[in-house]
Design an enzyme around this catalytic site. Structure first.
Site, short mmCIF file in Angstrom:
data_model
loop_
_atom_site.label_atom_id
_atom_site.label_comp_id
_atom_site.label_asym_id
_atom_site.label_seq_id
_atom_site.Cartn_x
_atom_site.Cartn_y
_atom_site.Cartn_z
N HIS A 1 0.77 5.25 1.31
CA HIS A 1 0.01 6.11 2.21
C HIS A 1 0.69 7.48 2.28
CE1 HIS A 1 -2.79 7.07 5.39
NE2 HIS A 1 -1.79 7.55 6.09
N ASP B 1 -3.42 0.89 7.67
CA ASP B 1 -2.17 1.65 7.43
C ASP B 1 -1.03 1.18 8.34
OD1 ASP B 1 -3.44 3.15 5.43
OD2 ASP B 1 -4.18 4.61 6.89
N ASN C 1 0.85 -1.20 0.00
CA ASN C 1 0.00 0.00 0.00
C ASN C 1 0.88 1.23 0.00
OD1 ASN C 1 -2.44 1.53 0.28
ND2 ASN C 1 -1.96 1.81 2.45
N SER D 1 4.73 6.85 2.48
CA SER D 1 5.29 5.54 2.84
C SER D 1 4.68 4.47 1.94
CB SER D 1 4.92 5.16 4.28
OG SER D 1 5.20 6.21 5.19
C1 GAR Z 1 -2.48 9.02 -2.97
O1 GAR Z 1 -2.04 10.20 -2.37
C2 GAR Z 1 -2.34 7.86 -2.00
O2 GAR Z 1 -1.20 7.93 -1.19
C3 GAR Z 1 -3.60 8.01 -1.18
O3 GAR Z 1 -4.60 8.32 -2.13
C4 GAR Z 1 -3.99 9.06 -3.20
C5 GAR Z 1 -4.38 8.39 -4.50
O4 GAR Z 1 -3.95 9.14 -5.59
N1 GAR Z 1 -3.90 6.81 -0.47
C6 GAR Z 1 -4.41 6.79 0.75
O5 GAR Z 1 -4.73 7.79 1.36
C7 GAR Z 1 -4.60 5.40 1.35
N2 GAR Z 1 -4.76 5.45 2.76
P1 GAR Z 1 -3.89 8.49 -7.04
O6 GAR Z 1 -5.28 7.91 -7.31
O7 GAR Z 1 -3.59 9.64 -7.95
O8 GAR Z 1 -2.81 7.43 -7.04
#
Ligand code: GAR
Length: 199
Positions: A116, A152, A114, A143
């Protein structure tokens, strides 16, 4: 774009939104030097922007709409079946905004990654950029980690830090962090693929 590679690690990417991390991973996996193949994308949101990315990449994308399942266990069972039917070896969550059950997570030991947007263990959950600003942090970041049943949680593979600047807003900070996410995830994937090859 999505060339077949024999003996490659079969990767699925799970996403819920625009899919920029998925695009970055797909670009990386397309490198002939990377012993992996992007075989399946799955989203829980029928309107996710990332679906268009899959079409352009010519990667099959399954929409498994969580609203059509009456329990997390039922949704996760469908997810698990789709991944196993596609003979997936490694799952990368890339902006996949669903909590997964312990049964699902435990079914993919060290095969579930994942990303985060925080320096874990800080700021698990949502609104990470706002929380870093509220705390007056001078550095923030992202991370990539192996997933464990707790949200997470799990061993960190790669972290990248960014400075927090005077006048930052959650959006300006998010823009700085996402640039690093796009560096961190391919780097982490390489490390995990190497570990899988060595075992
Ligand atoms: C990213 O910032 C990712 O780290 C976050 O969602 C966004 C997705 O962007 N994920 C989380 O918050 C998971 N807990 P993307 O669709 O452009 O890859």
């Amino acid at each position: 774009m999505n060339a077949k590679k024999s003996g490659a690690v079969r990767i699925a990417i799970l996403f819920s939104g625009r899919g920029s991390n998925m695009q970055t991973l797909a670009n990386h996996i397309a490198d002939p030097q990377v012993n992996a193949e992007f075989v399946l994308a799955i989203t829980n949101r029928p309107a996710a922007g990332g679906i268009d990315i899959c079409e352009k990449l010519d990667v099959p994308c399954r929409v498994i709409d969580h609203k059509k399942y009456d329990s997390r266990a039922a949704f996760d069972a469908e997810l698990d079946a789709a991944l196993r039917a596609a003979k997936v070896d490694l799952i990368c969550c890339a902006g996949f905004m669903r909590l997964l059950t312990a049964d699902f997570v435990n079914g993919w030991p060290d095969r579930l990654l994942n990303i985060h947007p925080s320096l874990l263990p800080k700021y698990k959950g949502l609104r990470t950029h706002q929380r870093a600003l509220d705390a007056g942090d001078k550095t923030h970041g992202c991370s990539v980690h192996y997933m464990r049943p707790e949200m997470d949680d799990g061993p960190v593979v790669v972290q990248k830090t960014v400075p927090v600047r005077d006048g930052d807003t959650p959006d300006s900070l998010a823009a700085r962090v996402i640039e690093q996410e796009h560096i961190a995830y391919p780097e982490a994937l390489d490390m995990v693929l190497k570990k899988m090859a060595d075992n």
